[in-house]
Write an enzyme that holds these catalytic residues in place. Sequence first.
Site, PDB file in Angstrom:
ATOM      1  N   ARG A 174       0.930  -1.269  -0.048  1.00 59.38           N
ATOM      2  CA  ARG A 174      -0.190  -0.017  -0.206  1.00 59.38           C
ATOM      3  C   ARG A 174       0.959   1.227   0.005  1.00 59.38           C
ATOM      4  NH1 ARG A 174      -2.029  -2.633   4.216  1.00 59.38           N
ATOM      5  NH2 ARG A 174      -4.358  -3.818   3.377  1.00 59.38           N
ATOM      6  N   LYS A 210      -2.408  -2.563   7.472  1.00 57.55           N
ATOM      7  CA  LYS A 210      -3.573  -1.227   8.344  1.00 57.55           C
ATOM      8  C   LYS A 210      -4.168  -1.799   9.772  1.00 57.55           C
ATOM      9  CE  LYS A 210      -6.797  -0.608   4.376  1.00 57.55           C
ATOM     10  NZ  LYS A 210      -7.954  -0.016   3.859  1.00 57.55           N
ATOM     11  N   HIS A 214      -1.552   2.387  -6.258  1.00 59.68           N
ATOM     12  CA  HIS A 214      -2.476   0.687  -6.363  1.00 59.68           C
ATOM     13  C   HIS A 214      -2.993   0.009  -7.423  1.00 59.68           C
ATOM     14  CE1 HIS A 214      -5.489  -1.802  -4.367  1.00 59.68           C
ATOM     15  NE2 HIS A 214      -6.377  -1.628  -5.685  1.00 59.68           N
ATOM     16  N   ARG A 224      -0.296  -2.608  -6.753  1.00 63.28           N
ATOM     17  CA  ARG A 224      -0.735  -3.528  -5.904  1.00 63.28           C
ATOM     18  C   ARG A 224      -1.750  -4.611  -6.601  1.00 63.28           C
ATOM     19  NH1 ARG A 224      -1.598  -4.537  -0.360  1.00 63.28           N
ATOM     20  NH2 ARG A 224      -3.308  -4.526   0.501  1.00 63.28           N
ATOM     21  N   HIS A 249      -4.669  -8.792   3.663  1.00 62.18           N
ATOM     22  CA  HIS A 249      -6.505  -8.546   4.091  1.00 62.18           C
ATOM     23  C   HIS A 249      -6.303  -9.832   5.507  1.00 62.18           C
ATOM     24  CE1 HIS A 249      -5.925  -7.886  -0.536  1.00 62.18           C
ATOM     25  NE2 HIS A 249      -5.957  -6.286   0.045  1.00 62.18           N
ATOM     26  N   TYR A 260      -9.359  -8.032  -6.141  1.00 63.11           N
ATOM     27  CA  TYR A 260      -7.483  -7.893  -6.673  1.00 63.11           C
ATOM     28  C   TYR A 260      -7.722  -8.898  -8.233  1.00 63.11           C
ATOM     29  CZ  TYR A 260      -6.441  -4.974  -2.550  1.00 63.11           C
ATOM     30  OH  TYR A 260      -6.882  -3.184  -1.527  1.00 63.11           O
TER      31      TYR A 260
END
Length: 161
Positions: free
Chosen positions: A9, A33, A105, A108, A131, A140
């Site tokens: 990210r 995250k 992105h 990614r 994730h 994705y």
Amino acid sequence: ETMYSCGLRVSEVVGLKISQLYPELGFIRVIGKGDKERLIPIGKSAIKYITIYKNQVRVHTQPTKGNEDILFLNNRGSKLSRVMIFYIIKDLALKAGISKTVSPHTFRHSFATHLVEGGADLRAVQEMLGHVSITTTEIYTHLDREFLRKTLEQFHPGFRG
């Protein structure tokens, strides 16, 4: 190169620290995250370019206080901003003659798509992307119908001969 090699990210690449690099092992440690930590394999090409950057570019920038361990610095010695990453990528895409919109992105997404299309296990891709849900990983990997059909023919007994 680092973003594509590891599927990072934009927030992960701007916060990447030198102390989180383990080039001799071929891994980096990333804080993602929710402050979740994960180990991600890093490709030889990315290691090569990080080494060049550290030894030939970064050495000419004096890090500001608190940024000594940050890998990617701006010309004032602070960590790069998220916006700066967008500008750098936009500029490089323009110089490469790419008219399509390219964002952090994009790297990614390409990382995940290329892994899955190459036969990588979706759970492994999920882990590398950080994730929580496999459903997010599937988003994705916009796989084309032909790839899905070939996969069924190869692995599903009801689709063989």
